[in-house]
Design a protein around this motif. Structure first.
Motif, PDB file in Angstrom:
ATOM      1  N   LEU A   1      -8.046   7.698 -63.393  1.00 37.14           N
ATOM      2  CA  LEU A   1      -8.420   9.098 -63.230  1.00 37.14           C
ATOM      3  C   LEU A   1      -7.179   9.988 -63.225  1.00 37.14           C
ATOM      4  O   LEU A   1      -7.130  11.009 -63.921  1.00 37.14           O
ATOM      5  N   LEU A   2      -6.183   9.600 -62.468  1.00 35.63           N
ATOM      6  CA  LEU A   2      -4.957  10.399 -62.394  1.00 35.63           C
ATOM      7  C   LEU A   2      -4.254  10.445 -63.746  1.00 35.63           C
ATOM      8  O   LEU A   2      -3.688  11.485 -64.128  1.00 35.63           O
ATOM      9  N   HIS A   3      -4.292   9.347 -64.479  1.00 35.91           N
ATOM     10  CA  HIS A   3      -3.691   9.325 -65.817  1.00 35.91           C
ATOM     11  C   HIS A   3      -4.394  10.327 -66.732  1.00 35.91           C
ATOM     12  O   HIS A   3      -3.744  11.098 -67.438  1.00 35.91           O
ATOM     13  N   ARG A   4      -5.731  10.338 -66.705  1.00 37.35           N
ATOM     14  CA  ARG A   4      -6.481  11.259 -67.558  1.00 37.35           C
ATOM     15  C   ARG A   4      -6.237  12.705 -67.161  1.00 37.35           C
ATOM     16  O   ARG A   4      -6.077  13.574 -68.019  1.00 37.35           O
ATOM     17  N   LEU A   5      -6.229  12.963 -65.871  1.00 34.44           N
ATOM     18  CA  LEU A   5      -5.980  14.328 -65.405  1.00 34.44           C
ATOM     19  C   LEU A   5      -4.575  14.788 -65.798  1.00 34.44           C
ATOM     20  O   LEU A   5      -4.391  15.930 -66.237  1.00 34.44           O
ATOM     21  N   GLY A   6      -3.610  13.909 -65.652  1.00 34.43           N
ATOM     22  CA  GLY A   6      -2.236  14.242 -66.040  1.00 34.43           C
ATOM     23  C   GLY A   6      -2.134  14.511 -67.530  1.00 34.43           C
ATOM     24  O   GLY A   6      -1.451  15.458 -67.965  1.00 34.43           O
TER      25      GLY A   6
ATOM     26  N   GLN B   1      -4.654  -3.960 -49.358  1.00 41.93           N
ATOM     27  CA  GLN B   1      -5.850  -3.136 -49.152  1.00 41.93           C
ATOM     28  C   GLN B   1      -5.736  -1.816 -49.911  1.00 41.93           C
ATOM     29  O   GLN B   1      -6.714  -1.340 -50.492  1.00 41.93           O
ATOM     30  N   SER B   2      -4.550  -1.246 -49.916  1.00 42.90           N
ATOM     31  CA  SER B   2      -4.332   0.007 -50.646  1.00 42.90           C
ATOM     32  C   SER B   2      -4.525  -0.196 -52.139  1.00 42.90           C
ATOM     33  O   SER B   2      -5.159   0.617 -52.813  1.00 42.90           O
TER      34      SER B   2
ATOM     35  N   SER C   1     -14.593   6.323 -70.187  1.00 42.13           N
ATOM     36  CA  SER C   1     -13.470   6.506 -69.274  1.00 42.13           C
ATOM     37  C   SER C   1     -13.814   7.482 -68.145  1.00 42.13           C
ATOM     38  O   SER C   1     -13.334   7.323 -67.030  1.00 42.13           O
ATOM     39  N   TRP C   2     -14.630   8.480 -68.428  1.00 40.18           N
ATOM     40  CA  TRP C   2     -15.016   9.438 -67.391  1.00 40.18           C
ATOM     41  C   TRP C   2     -16.211   8.960 -66.581  1.00 40.18           C
ATOM     42  O   TRP C   2     -16.335   9.282 -65.408  1.00 40.18           O
ATOM     43  N   SER C   3     -17.101   8.229 -67.208  1.00 41.90           N
ATOM     44  CA  SER C   3     -18.357   7.890 -66.541  1.00 41.90           C
ATOM     45  C   SER C   3     -18.238   6.727 -65.568  1.00 41.90           C
ATOM     46  O   SER C   3     -19.162   6.465 -64.821  1.00 41.90           O
ATOM     47  N   VAL C   4     -17.134   6.027 -65.580  1.00 43.83           N
ATOM     48  CA  VAL C   4     -16.991   4.871 -64.684  1.00 43.83           C
ATOM     49  C   VAL C   4     -16.782   5.340 -63.266  1.00 43.83           C
ATOM     50  O   VAL C   4     -16.037   6.232 -62.998  1.00 43.83           O
TER      51      VAL C   4
ATOM     52  N   HIS D   1     -11.767   2.230 -56.902  1.00 40.01           N
ATOM     53  CA  HIS D   1     -12.178   3.598 -57.234  1.00 40.01           C
ATOM     54  C   HIS D   1     -11.584   4.102 -58.550  1.00 40.01           C
ATOM     55  O   HIS D   1     -11.785   5.254 -58.915  1.00 40.01           O
ATOM     56  N   ARG D   2     -10.848   3.222 -59.223  1.00 40.78           N
ATOM     57  CA  ARG D   2     -10.246   3.536 -60.528  1.00 40.78           C
ATOM     58  C   ARG D   2      -9.426   4.821 -60.486  1.00 40.78           C
ATOM     59  O   ARG D   2      -9.442   5.612 -61.422  1.00 40.78           O
ATOM     60  N   LEU D   3      -8.706   4.996 -59.414  1.00 36.40           N
ATOM     61  CA  LEU D   3      -7.903   6.203 -59.241  1.00 36.40           C
ATOM     62  C   LEU D   3      -6.702   6.289 -60.179  1.00 36.40           C
ATOM     63  O   LEU D   3      -6.416   7.377 -60.682  1.00 36.40           O
ATOM     64  N   PRO D   4      -6.003   5.193 -60.477  1.00 35.41           N
ATOM     65  CA  PRO D   4      -4.900   5.327 -61.438  1.00 35.41           C
ATOM     66  C   PRO D   4      -5.365   5.836 -62.800  1.00 35.41           C
ATOM     67  O   PRO D   4      -4.711   6.689 -63.407  1.00 35.41           O
TER      68      PRO D   4
END
Length: 127
Positions: free
Chosen positions: A20-25, A7-8, A124-127, A15-18
């Motif tokens: 997002l975190l990659h881009r922010l990093g 579930q995690s 990559s940002w708009s998703v 939510h495509r969090l990995p």
């Protein structure tokens, strides 16, 4: 795999969090701001404004950086690169190559490269 772990993983993927975190990093490492938390808040506010079409999305690379990347790939100065090089450049930046439909014998010119990079960064940002 336990149900909670699955579930995690699904939550992160949905939510495509990995990504997002990659881009922010990557933005953090590129800019190395004195106040990283404030910088991240500003970046996320720009993403939010970009989604509302009230501003531009943050980019890791500007046009000069994309030009330089193309020049590094076009070592012989032919004015084009191979699709495999283009795919690897996208992957290196953490951008998707899933929907690329390029034959291996096609030449990627600087203009096509720049336009494709810009499009993929926006996606990559708009998703």
């Amino acid at each position: 795999m336990a149900a909670g772990e699955e579930q995690s993983r699904e939550y992160l993927r949905r939510h495509r969090l990995p990504e997002l975190l990659h881009r922010l990093g990557a933005l953090l490492l590129f800019h190395r701001p004195e106040r990283p938390r404030e910088f991240l808040i500003q970046v996320l506010e720009r993403v939010k404004a970009g989604r509302r079409a009230e501003g531009e999305y943050p980019f890791l690379m500007d046009e000069a950086n994309v030009d330089a990347m193309f020049s590094l790939l076009d070592v012989l100065g032919q004015g084009h690169i191979r699709p495999a090089q283009y795919r690897e450049a996208l992957k290196t930046l953490g951008l998707s190559t899933e929907d690329l439909e390029l034959e291996d014998d096609v030449n990627i010119t600087r203009d096509v490269f720049k336009e494709g990079m810009k499009k993929k960064m926006l996606e990559s940002w708009s998703v």
